[in-house]
Design an enzyme around this catalytic site. Structure first.
Site, short mmCIF file in Angstrom:
data_model
loop_
_atom_site.label_atom_id
_atom_site.label_comp_id
_atom_site.label_asym_id
_atom_site.label_seq_id
_atom_site.Cartn_x
_atom_site.Cartn_y
_atom_site.Cartn_z
N CYS A 1 -38.77 22.30 10.28
CA CYS A 1 -38.93 22.33 8.83
C CYS A 1 -39.62 23.62 8.39
O CYS A 1 -39.22 24.25 7.41
CB CYS A 1 -39.76 21.13 8.35
SG CYS A 1 -38.84 19.57 8.36
N CYS B 1 -44.58 20.97 2.54
CA CYS B 1 -43.92 19.76 3.06
C CYS B 1 -43.63 18.81 1.89
O CYS B 1 -42.56 18.21 1.80
CB CYS B 1 -44.80 19.02 4.06
SG CYS B 1 -45.57 20.08 5.31
N CYS C 1 -47.42 10.31 38.48
CA CYS C 1 -47.99 9.54 37.36
C CYS C 1 -48.08 8.07 37.76
O CYS C 1 -49.07 7.39 37.50
CB CYS C 1 -47.10 9.65 36.13
SG CYS C 1 -46.56 11.32 35.73
N HIS D 1 -51.03 5.40 37.25
CA HIS D 1 -50.90 4.59 36.03
C HIS D 1 -50.00 3.36 36.17
O HIS D 1 -49.98 2.53 35.28
CB HIS D 1 -50.43 5.46 34.87
CG HIS D 1 -51.42 6.52 34.49
ND1 HIS D 1 -52.66 6.20 33.99
CD2 HIS D 1 -51.37 7.87 34.57
CE1 HIS D 1 -53.33 7.33 33.75
NE2 HIS D 1 -52.57 8.36 34.10
N CYS E 1 -40.37 18.74 -0.32
CA CYS E 1 -39.17 18.03 0.12
C CYS E 1 -39.40 16.53 0.34
O CYS E 1 -38.47 15.74 0.24
CB CYS E 1 -38.63 18.63 1.43
SG CYS E 1 -38.02 20.31 1.25
N CYS F 1 -53.45 15.94 33.70
CA CYS F 1 -53.23 15.00 34.81
C CYS F 1 -52.51 15.69 35.97
O CYS F 1 -52.85 15.46 37.14
CB CYS F 1 -52.45 13.78 34.33
SG CYS F 1 -53.47 12.57 33.42
#
Lengths: 281, 158
Positions: A134, A97, A197, A201, A100, A242
């Site tokens: 990448c 990594c 959800c 939440h 670059c 969840c």
């Protein structure tokens, strides 16, 4: 209902249960940077919330303290591991990594914008997908498994250098259709328990559901180190858990559904500081 | 479910008394207020067993969302729904049966799960495995368990 809730609160106090409200506390990282753990809700969310809050505010004193100091935060061990792989040459192109990108600090500012549309590839990419792009396209290395050790460690490292910057994912333009899909998933009541959800939440954050203190389910703190399983956990793995808890058939980490859900949930936290790796129970 | 329905029907002639009075989850009759008059099992509920079901994580797990002072020995009671203390004063037996069987009939869009329902779910799973439901899929509680819970709730007087 209103009256019943008042009576309930009184009982909670006398029975010396944990107070259910988020704490009034400030997260100062390494006695240096003050993180934004509550702020005005982003415009797209103003129907639902006035204020958005980090999950940090819903955790106990000791857990909060662990996150405030890098020496006490067990998640930082994995950040160090990722630092090693950042500098390690892998794959057919003889690159790491660092070949670059220079140092990890050069990545400050990246995490708050993901998931993000990639014009060239014509796809919505999570940070893990970008890292894998990448690896496969520039390094000639193998893709890492979604939310698996090396991938989640790298996500934590990339997050760590953005701590304190506000989450800021784009939801318009080419991101919009994915965002809409994520929103749809967020409000769909799945499984035999028929819970979305939002049921937990949005409608009930701050309350106890059995032994758990419900937060707003924000992902500005991801990846999170969980004391429960003593490892870093990705947001897709959290979503999976969840959904499983609604007695539903889940989706897989890395799936189109979870990419969309990640974008949508991230956008609900726009304005909160990047916190990962955070510490949760 | 499928299997038990078919075998119940096949056995109907021989074992008529055992199954005759059980109302299937798909055949429960709610009145306009969301109450259910008819016993689901045809057998009186056992309040003592209902008390266990309400507190047990693996059965009703009602305390995940409701506090019940009578179950003070069960730790970690939730606060999503109203406390169940006095439920027996507030509701008739038929109303309690309706609420437990399918609370969404009485309370539109309620967060409370429907405990005696087998159809109409989105991505139903095989319990808490995260995998798709298979042919063992049945209601969260059996007809008799619902009756036991209703009998227990009826004892909660203030």
């Amino acid at each position: 209902m209103k009256i019943l809730t008042g009576a309930l609160l009184a009982t909670v106090l006398t029975a010396s249960f944990v107070s259910a409200d988020p704490v009034d506390d400030t997260l100062i990282l390494n006695e240096d940077i003050t993180l934004v753990t509550r702020t005005a809700a982003p415009a797209h969310l103003s129907d639902a919330f006035d204020e958005v809050m980090s999950g940090w505010l819903f955790r106990g004193t000791e857990t909060r303290a662990m996150q405030a100091d890098d020496f006490d935060n067990p998640g930082m061990i994995f950040v160090e591991k990722a630092q090693e792989s950042w500098d390690t040459v892998e794959g057919t192109e003889g690159k790491s990594c660092a070949s670059c990108h220079d140092g990890m600090e050069s990545m400050a500012g990246v995490k708050p914008t993901y998931p993000k549309w990639n014009e060239e590839a014509g796809e919505m990419r999570t940070l893990q997908m970008q890292v894998n792009a990448c690896r496969t396209e520039r390094m000639g290395a193998e893709a890492w498994g979604y939310d698996k050790g090396p991938a989640i460690n790298m996500e934590a490292a990339l997050s760590s250098v953005s701590r304190g910057l506000p989450m800021n994912v784009a939801i318009d333009g080419p991101a919009q259709s994915t965002w809409e899909m994520g929103k749809e998933l967020y409000y769909t009541r799945t499984g035999q328990l028929e819970l979305s959800c939002a049921n937990c939440h949005e409608d009930n954050y701050g309350k106890m559901i059995r032994a758990d203190h419900l937060s707003q389910g924000q992902i500005n703190g991801f990846p999170v180190y969980r004391l429960k399983n003593t490892k870093l956990n990705g947001s897709h793995s959290r979503f999976k858990g969840c959904i499983r808890d609604t007695r539903a058939e889940t989706y897989k980490p890395g799936s189109a559904e979870f990419i969309a859900l990640e974008l949508y949930v991230a956008s609900r936290g726009n304005g909160l500081s990047v916190e990962g790796p955070s510490v949760r129970n | 479910m499928r299997i038990s329905v078919i075998s119940a029907a096949a056995l109907g002639l021989i074992a008529s008394t055992a199954f005759a009075e059980e109302v299937l989850p798909t055949a429960v009759s709610f009145n306009d207020d969301g109450a259910v008059e008819q016993s689901l099992s045809g057998t009186a509920g056992d309040a003592a067993n209902g008390r266990i079901i309400v507190g047990d994580k693996g059965q009703g797990n009602c305390v995940a969302c409701h506090m019940v002072n009578d179950l003070a020995d069960v730790p970690f009671q939730g606060e999503i729904g109203p406390p169940l203390d006095g439920a027996g004063d507030r509701w008739s037996e038929a109303e309690l049966r309706g609420i437990v069987a399918n609370a969404k009939v009485m309370f539109e869009d309620s967060m409370m799960p429907s405990f005696y329902k087998t159809e109409g779910f989105i991505r139903p799973g095989n319990a808490y495995t995260g995998k798709a439901a298979d042919d063992t899929f049945g209601p969260l509680l059996s007809a008799q368990q619902i009756e036991d819970v209703v009998a227990y709730l009826a004892t909660l007087k203030e």
